[in-house]
Design a protein around this motif. Structure first.
Motif, short mmCIF file in Angstrom:
data_model
loop_
_atom_site.label_atom_id
_atom_site.label_comp_id
_atom_site.label_asym_id
_atom_site.label_seq_id
_atom_site.Cartn_x
_atom_site.Cartn_y
_atom_site.Cartn_z
N SER A 175 44.51 18.52 34.18
CA SER A 175 44.74 17.44 33.21
C SER A 175 45.31 16.16 34.09
N GLY A 176 44.52 15.17 33.71
CA GLY A 176 44.69 13.97 34.63
C GLY A 176 46.00 13.35 34.46
N SER A 177 46.79 13.60 33.14
CA SER A 177 47.81 12.82 32.87
C SER A 177 49.06 13.73 33.22
N ASP A 201 35.35 10.92 23.18
CA ASP A 201 36.63 11.17 23.00
C ASP A 201 37.23 9.83 22.57
N ASP A 202 38.31 10.16 22.15
CA ASP A 202 39.31 9.19 21.36
C ASP A 202 40.26 8.31 22.57
N ALA A 206 43.91 9.22 32.73
CA ALA A 206 43.22 9.50 34.03
C ALA A 206 41.62 10.08 33.89
N GLY A 207 41.24 10.60 32.88
CA GLY A 207 39.98 11.26 32.94
C GLY A 207 39.87 12.61 33.13
N GLY A 208 41.06 13.11 33.14
CA GLY A 208 40.90 14.73 33.56
C GLY A 208 40.35 15.56 32.43
N THR A 209 40.54 15.28 31.25
CA THR A 209 39.86 16.31 30.34
C THR A 209 38.31 15.78 30.08
N ILE A 210 37.79 14.74 30.19
CA ILE A 210 36.42 14.41 30.37
C ILE A 210 35.79 15.12 31.47
N VAL A 242 37.28 9.63 36.35
CA VAL A 242 35.93 9.39 35.62
C VAL A 242 35.58 7.73 35.81
N ASP A 243 34.54 7.34 36.27
CA ASP A 243 34.23 6.03 36.44
C ASP A 243 32.72 5.64 35.69
#
Length: 271
Positions: A175-177, A201-202, A206-210, A242-243
């Protein structure tokens, strides 16, 4: 049937079947009208759609051709809606620990969710999306709203396997956060190889989930055709993993102590 009645019926059918190819013979048979009359009616509908800023009719030539209704949102409507949404989210009472915002009321409002869905569908209209993917739970209403305008199914990534979904594929991700190791799963029947997927996503920090969803989709050899997030948090201390994504809103300058937060248009409206 009078032309006025036929126009209403045809408009309703097209709106209810977005991105679906409808042949002219279908309309001539259903409304017992000449092909020339149907063509004129479609021209009137297309002109009205574009003047209202809600979409257009795409003509597909050839024997197997017809028309498709492509739902779209005009730039003016999109910007006005996002600015209004940003103003609502700047309410200091929405601040939660960790710099998050309370958004459940907005994600529970059908009209707001529908407008968000149309906005994402407008951006990804030409991306040949086969399915919309989100992770349980808050992204679910957004995913269904987007999918309704793209006329594609929704697949939900879960944290735990469900016995009713049969065999599953699971991965561990960071997880990013929170930097914690977490798990996400999908049924093996979710996709076929080469499926074009849109991730919705809502909220993204940091984008860890995506990033985890992208890794899970790699196991299915699915193609991530796009990523859309409602709101992203700007955090200079945390590296974004994620960018390649679009956001409707950007949250910055979160001051929990003084209860102040700035929300502005996301990168979808930049450039």
């Amino acid at each position: 049937m009078k032309r006025s009645e036929r126009l209403i019926a045809m408009t309703n059918y097209l709106i209810e079947h977005p991105h679906q190819l409808v042949s002219l013979p279908f309309f001539t048979d259903v409304y017992d009208s000449a092909k020339s009359s149907i063509s004129e009616d479609l021209g009137i509908i297309n002109e009205r759609f574009q003047k209202e800023g809600i979409g257009r009719l795409q003509t597909v030539p050839g024997a197997a051709g017809g028309v498709k209704y492509i739902p779209l949102n005009s730039k003016e409507k999109s910007e006005s809606f996002v600015d209004e949404l940003a103003n609502k989210l700047e309410d200091p009472d929405r601040l939660l620990p960790g710099g998050y915002l309370f958004m459940s009321d907005l994600l529970g409002d059908p009209q707001t969710v529908r407008n968000i869905g149309r906005l994402f569908a407008t951006h990804f209209a030409e991306h040949s999306i086969d399915v919309v993917v989100t992770v349980a739970t808050k992204g679910i209403p957004l995913a269904y709203a987007v999918a309704s305008f793209l006329n594609v199914p929704v697949v939900i990534v879960r944290r735990d396997p469900k016995v009713t979904e049969g065999s599953t594929v699971s991965i561990n991700y960071v997880s990013g956060s929170s930097r914690k190791i977490q798990t996400m799963v999908l049924p093996k029947r979710s996709f076929s190889q080469g499926t074009n997927v849109l991730i919705i996503d809502d909220f993204m920090k940091a984008g860890g989930t995506i990033n985890g969803m992208k890794s899970l989709l790699d196991e299915f050899e699915a193609n991530v055709a796009g990523i859309g997030v409602l709101a992203e948090a700007e955090d200079e201390e945390e590296e974004r993993v994620v960018d390649d994504y679009v956001s409707l809103l950007q949250i910055s300058n979160v001051d929990i102590k003084n209860k102040k937060i700035d929300v502005h248009r996301g990168n979808l409206f930049q450039g």
